[in-house]
Write a protein that holds these residues in place. Structure first.
Motif, PDB file in Angstrom:
ATOM      1  N   LEU B 365       0.713  -1.110  -0.091  1.00  0.00           N
ATOM      2  CA  LEU B 365       0.061  -0.138  -0.133  1.00  0.00           C
ATOM      3  C   LEU B 365       0.662   1.142  -0.051  1.00  0.00           C
ATOM      4  CD1 LEU B 365      -2.875  -1.195   2.295  1.00  0.00           C
ATOM      5  CD2 LEU B 365      -3.061  -0.904   0.002  1.00  0.00           C
ATOM      6  N   ARG B 366       1.857   1.162   0.834  1.00  0.00           N
ATOM      7  CA  ARG B 366       2.768   2.327   0.804  1.00  0.00           C
ATOM      8  C   ARG B 366       3.498   2.603  -0.581  1.00  0.00           C
ATOM      9  NH1 ARG B 366       3.983   5.772   3.419  1.00  0.00           N
ATOM     10  NH2 ARG B 366       5.790   5.653   4.540  1.00  0.00           N
ATOM     11  N   ARG B 368       2.317   2.360  -3.130  1.00  0.00           N
ATOM     12  CA  ARG B 368       1.440   2.938  -4.103  1.00  0.00           C
ATOM     13  C   ARG B 368       0.948   4.388  -3.561  1.00  0.00           C
ATOM     14  NH1 ARG B 368       2.379  -1.588  -5.297  1.00  0.00           N
ATOM     15  NH2 ARG B 368       1.911  -2.556  -7.334  1.00  0.00           N
ATOM     16  N   ILE B 370       0.196   5.394  -0.641  1.00  0.00           N
ATOM     17  CA  ILE B 370      -0.743   5.511   0.241  1.00  0.00           C
ATOM     18  C   ILE B 370      -0.118   5.816   1.804  1.00  0.00           C
ATOM     19  CG2 ILE B 370      -2.792   4.383   1.832  1.00  0.00           C
ATOM     20  CD1 ILE B 370      -3.099   2.828  -1.033  1.00  0.00           C
ATOM     21  N   SER B 371      -0.558   6.871   2.540  1.00  0.00           N
ATOM     22  CA  SER B 371       0.027   7.265   3.736  1.00  0.00           C
ATOM     23  C   SER B 371      -0.028   5.917   4.781  1.00  0.00           C
ATOM     24  CB  SER B 371      -0.626   8.618   4.320  1.00  0.00           C
ATOM     25  OG  SER B 371      -1.751   8.002   4.958  1.00  0.00           O
ATOM     26  N   GLU B 372       0.875   6.135   5.700  1.00  0.00           N
ATOM     27  CA  GLU B 372       0.838   4.930   6.558  1.00  0.00           C
ATOM     28  C   GLU B 372      -0.264   4.826   7.463  1.00  0.00           C
ATOM     29  OE1 GLU B 372       4.531   4.984   9.096  1.00  0.00           O
ATOM     30  OE2 GLU B 372       3.774   2.942   9.969  1.00  0.00           O
ATOM     31  N   ASP B 374      -3.258   5.840   6.705  1.00  0.00           N
ATOM     32  CA  ASP B 374      -4.445   5.208   5.674  1.00  0.00           C
ATOM     33  C   ASP B 374      -4.169   3.714   5.317  1.00  0.00           C
ATOM     34  OD1 ASP B 374      -5.881   7.546   5.556  1.00  0.00           O
ATOM     35  OD2 ASP B 374      -5.057   8.166   3.576  1.00  0.00           O
ATOM     36  N   ALA B 375      -2.887   3.458   5.301  1.00  0.00           N
ATOM     37  CA  ALA B 375      -2.737   2.016   5.047  1.00  0.00           C
ATOM     38  C   ALA B 375      -2.979   1.078   6.220  1.00  0.00           C
ATOM     39  CB  ALA B 375      -1.263   1.885   4.593  1.00  0.00           C
ATOM     40  N   MET B 378      -6.797   0.778   6.314  1.00  0.00           N
ATOM     41  CA  MET B 378      -7.426  -0.021   5.470  1.00  0.00           C
ATOM     42  C   MET B 378      -7.168  -1.608   5.726  1.00  0.00           C
ATOM     43  SD  MET B 378      -6.047   1.952   2.056  1.00  0.00           S
ATOM     44  CE  MET B 378      -6.626   0.849   0.666  1.00  0.00           C
ATOM     45  N   THR B 409      -8.273   4.357  13.789  1.00  0.00           N
ATOM     46  CA  THR B 409      -7.287   5.296  13.678  1.00  0.00           C
ATOM     47  C   THR B 409      -6.635   5.850  14.733  1.00  0.00           C
ATOM     48  OG1 THR B 409      -8.989   6.636  12.870  1.00  0.00           O
ATOM     49  CG2 THR B 409      -7.498   5.962  11.032  1.00  0.00           C
TER      50      THR B 409
END
Lengths: 493, 412
Positions: B365-366, B368, B370-372, B374-375, B378, B409
């Protein structure tokens, strides 16, 4: 076919080790107090520090409540009705060699299929430098009631630097080693039965494998309870120094008696950096009869400590004892250490087993595997109780646990109580358990091919246990398979 | 700790002196008081409370709270709302209930107030009970919409509220119930809920626990399933200063079917302890449990799932799965799936895992962009998503999804 007759014969002969041996013995009257402990200690000519150690354990024991958390039921045990020391009389002066051992004793072990006579066995090792193979290469320490009656292959082991003797001898000959390690893994006050054992332990085996040595043969201890109203409290201590390797086997039997006898042992394993200890047990104490009369109460504390890169592997086949209360554990103290536990526990009649393991992960990259197979038949209760604990320091620890139960009949019970405690996010733990009966489909398949039900069930059960049996040394695996077969005779309706 | 437990018990008994209420419960209360006097409060030596200590409770926490008239903001899930503030039942005459639902004070049916399990806190609930709520769903009714029962903890000082809820679902009836616990107060909610599902009834039950981090909650939830009853229970639980949930389900008649799905989170410094027991007493019942736990920061999540199969319960099919995600090495997860089986003709399995977020998945994910945070969110959502997607009621799903995202989060 005379199957019926054969079956009956087998069912009646189910506990083949149930005879008693007629040897004169020196037995302490029942009861437990400090004088008894002093007597045992004096009888063994122990140094003062060991007597003090025993007395300290006894004082701790007196303050301890009787544990009642296990899934077992038994009438309260009167610890004053047990005799804490029994030795065959002819041992009183101590035999100089096996030739001096009471031939009646030797015959007992012969009946049990344990050849004690070095001479016979040496025939198998004509060329000592050749790699060790075959069943004749097992050094045996035999413990009869409270004392060790003889240890085979001592000389040959000494050549390799391996010390293998009874713990009483070790106290005399290697006091430094014993003093350093005794109680280092299972301290006196560890639990109720360990404290009792520490106070009154009578004999057991001591093993020391020096640095870098691979023990040239399997070591084995055979325990036998013979005398009535006695308890057996042996203590085993195995120290594997850096980079060494040892495989150790343990077997146990007892005569058939109507009263319950107490067996409270302690086994301590120390695997120093890079060492490997493989400890296998085939436990076949008298399980009691169909109505639950008699049998051994087996309350055992077994624990090992693994230092860096060390490995301890416990394999156990538990078919005997009226009550089994036993949790061979591994403290994975060092980094990269490995703990394994493979167990088959079979209960029938009114046997109760509460057994399992503890894996305490303290070091980094530690791994543990637990495979437990429980088989219950008759009106027995069979419980797996385990603990896997991952400490915050144990980065990348890994555990896999599988416990399967097989139920034969609708009056028995199978239970699972696994405790899993994780405090490290990089650890991965898996636990799975299933419970089922022998599948009708599998039975049908076997029956269809002309295999009778009894044999088919035995095959299926053997298959169920395969994962554990393959961990046993070859001679033991065969014995274990046979033991299971015999134990199952008549258990299948 | 033993001293603390004994002191708490003493304080609890002393705090009962001013408890009054509907007279119909007098005998019940007296009996509960006797029980309370006879049982010990748990300490660390109590096997069932091995991982949960009562140190989050002060003596004031067992003091019974006087009624409150606060009307806090309530979550809206549609359907019929029944609000209990600090355990006090509302004015039942003014409730607009859908057809087939009858609300009565428990004091009018003292005999229905009893529970199978009686621990010290259940006894305390009984002894301190001013009145409980009895909801009956008439036989054959197909109740429209949700029945949203909101328990509000209100107050700024340590004290305790003792709500008791009994729900009887008549034969062939169908109902959806939501038990919702809210409030940011530091009081102890000591709740008891019992749901009786009669023959061939169908119950969908939700338990949403989103009290603030200062809350203390000890709760017992009991199910009893009669012939062919089907119960599905969703439990979404957030840790707080102390949360202990006991769920006890009894398969009392053949053909019943129980599914329980739960998500529990222990973030920050929170604590959550779930003790779930499913008892199969009769042949041919099915139960399936899926619980997922997440613990991060200094949180501690405890799960104890027990399947008990009695000797007559042949043809049972019982499963339990408990997967856990551990996010920090100051957090802790303790899980213990238990099987106790006295019958051979059963199919039983349980599985448990404890693991972390997969580093390769995180890297994927990172890589691509995507912030940590958010990853991680997800992956966290992915971990529990199958349970979220299984929620059949849209309104509940719409409430749970953002709540869970927030909870996931938190602290990242």
């Amino acid at each position: 076919m005379s199957t019926q007759a054969e079956l009956e014969k087998l069912v009646k002969a189910d506990y083949a080790a149930g005879f008693t041996t007629d040897v004169e013995s020196d037995t302490l009257p029942p009861g437990l107090n400090e004088d008894v402990i002093r007597f045992i200690s004096a009888k063994k000519g122990e140094p003062q520090w060991l007597l003090d150690w025993r007395l300290e354990a006894y004082r701790k024991w007196q303050d301890m409540p009787h544990p009642n958390w296990a899934h077992i039921q038994h009438p309260p045990i009167d610890y004053n009705a047990v005799s804490y020391y029994s030795a065959p009389k002819s041992m009183a002066d101590g035999p100089k060699s096996l030739d001096e051992v009471d031939p009646e004793l030797l015959r007992t072990y012969e009946k049990l299929g344990i050849p004690l006579h070095e001479q016979e066995m040496l025939a198998g090792v004509q060329n000592p430098t050749a790699p060790v193979t075959g069943s004749s290469n097992v050094a045996v320490d035999a413990v009869f009631d409270s004392v060790s009656v003889g240890t085979t292959f001592k000389a040959k082991l000494k050549e390799a630097g391996v010390i293998f003797c009874s713990i009483s001898e070790a106290v005399k000959d290697y006091p430094q080693l014993v003093k350093k390690y005794l109680g280092s893994v299972v301290p006196q006050g560890d639990n109720f039965y360990a404290a009792l054992n520490s106070a009154v332990f009578s004999d057991g085996s001591f093993v020391y494998i020096p640095k870098g040595v691979r023990c040239p043969m399997e070591l084995s201890t055979y325990f036998r309870i013979n005398e009535a109203n006695t308890g057996q409290f042996e203590r085993t201590l195995i120290v594997a120094d850096e980079g060494s390797h040892v495989s150790y086997l343990e077997g146990c039997t007892a005569p058939m008696r109507d009263e319950n006898q107490l067996h409270a042992a302690v086994v301590e394993l120390v695997a120093l950096p890079g060492a490997e200890i493989k400890y296998s047990t085939v436990q076949n104490w008298y399980p009691g009869d169909e109505e639950g009369r008699g049998g051994i109460y087996n309350f055992v504390t077994k624990r090992g400590v693994c230092h860096d890169n060390a490995k301890i592997s416990w394999t156990q086949v538990e078919t005997g004892s009226a009550i089994t209360w036993k949790y061979p554990s591994v403290v994975l103290r060092g980094d990269n250490s490995i703990g394994e536990f493979y167990s088959v526990a079979l209960t029938r009649y009114k046997q109760q087993a509460d057994t399992g393991t503890k894996m305490i992960h303290l070091g980094k990259n530690t791994k543990s595997t637990i495979i437990s197979k429980g088989i219950s038949a008759g009106r027995s209760q069979n419980a797996y109780r385990g603990l896997v604990r991952i400490s915050p320091r144990a980065d990348n620890a890994r555990n896999f646990t599988q416990c399967d139960s097989l139920l034969l009949g609708d009056t028995c019970g199978a239970h699972t109580f696994p405790y899993i405690e994780s405090r490290n996010p990089s650890a991965t733990l898996e636990h799975e358990a299933t419970t089922s009966k022998v599948s009708d489909d599998q039975l049908f398949l076997c029956r269809q091919r002309g295999i009778d039900t009894e044999k088919a069930v035995s095959m299926i059960v053997n298959g169920f246990c395969k994962e554990v049996f393959k961990e046993l040394p070859m001679e033991f695996a065969v014995e274990a398979g046979k033991l299971l077969e015999v134990s199952l005779e008549g258990a299948v309706g | 700790m033993v001293v603390h437990a004994a002191e708490l018990k003493q304080a609890a008994i002393q705090g009962l002196t001013h408890v009054t209420g509907a007279d119909g419960l007098a005998d019940f209360r007296a009996h509960a008081r006797d029980t309370l006097a006879a049982v010990a409060f748990p300490d660390r030596k109590t096997e069932d409370w091995k991982y949960t200590s009562l140190k989050a409770l002060e003596k004031d926490h067992v003091r019974v709270l006087a009624a409150s008239t606060d009307t806090p903001a309530l979550p809206d899930l549609g359907g019929t709302q029944v609000v209990l503030v600090n355990g006090q039942i509302p004015d039942l005459d003014s409730l607009a209930l859908p057809a087939g639902v009858i609300a009565q004070p428990l004091s009018s049916h003292q005999d229905k107030a009893t529970t199978d399990m009686v621990g010290p806190f259940t006894a305390l609930n009984g002894a301190a009970l001013s009145d409980g709520l009895l909801l009956s769903i008439t036989a054959g009714a197909d109740v429209d919409g949700l029945i949203h029962i909101v328990h509000v903890a209100s107050g700024t000082q340590a004290a305790s509220a003792h709500p008791r809820l009994v729900i009887e679902v008549g034969s062939n009836a169908r109902v959806t119930l939501v038990e919702h616990y809210i409030g940011s107060s530091p009081i102890l909610t000591n709740a008891v809920t019992r749901i009786d599902a009669h023959c061939n009834s169908q119950v969908t039950h939700y338990r949403l626990q989103s009290e603030g981090s200062e809350a203390r909650h000890i709760g017992l939830l009991e199910f009893e399933l009669a012939r062919d009853a089907r119960v599905t229970s969703f439990q979404f639980m957030q840790g707080c200063a102390l949360r202990r949930n006991d769920v006890h389900a009894v398969m009392a008649e053949s053909g019943s079917d129980l599914r329980m799905k739960g998500i529990f989170l222990a973030r920050g410094k929170s604590h959550i302890d779930n003790h779930v027991c499913v008892e199969h007493r009769v042949p041919n019942c099915e139960s399936d449990q899926v619980y997922k736990g997440i613990a991060g920061e200094h949180g501690r999540a405890v799960f104890n799932g027990r399947i008990h199969i009695h000797d007559g319960a042949s043809g049972t099919n019982a499963e339990l799965s408990n997967k856990n995600l551990l996010l920090s090495n100051t957090a802790e997860i303790d899980t213990k799936p238990e099987l106790e089986i006295y019958n051979d003709d059963v199919k039983c399995a349980h599985g448990t895992t404890v693991g972390q977020m997969d580093a390769t998945q995180l890297f994927y994910l990172r890589s691509r962009g995507i912030s940590e945070i958010d990853a991680k969110r997800m992956l966290g959502t992915g971990f529990v998503n199958e349970l979220l997607l299984a929620i059949p009621d849209d309104a509940v799903q719409a409430w749970v999804t953002p709540w869970l995202a927030d909870a996931l989060t938190e602290g990242l």
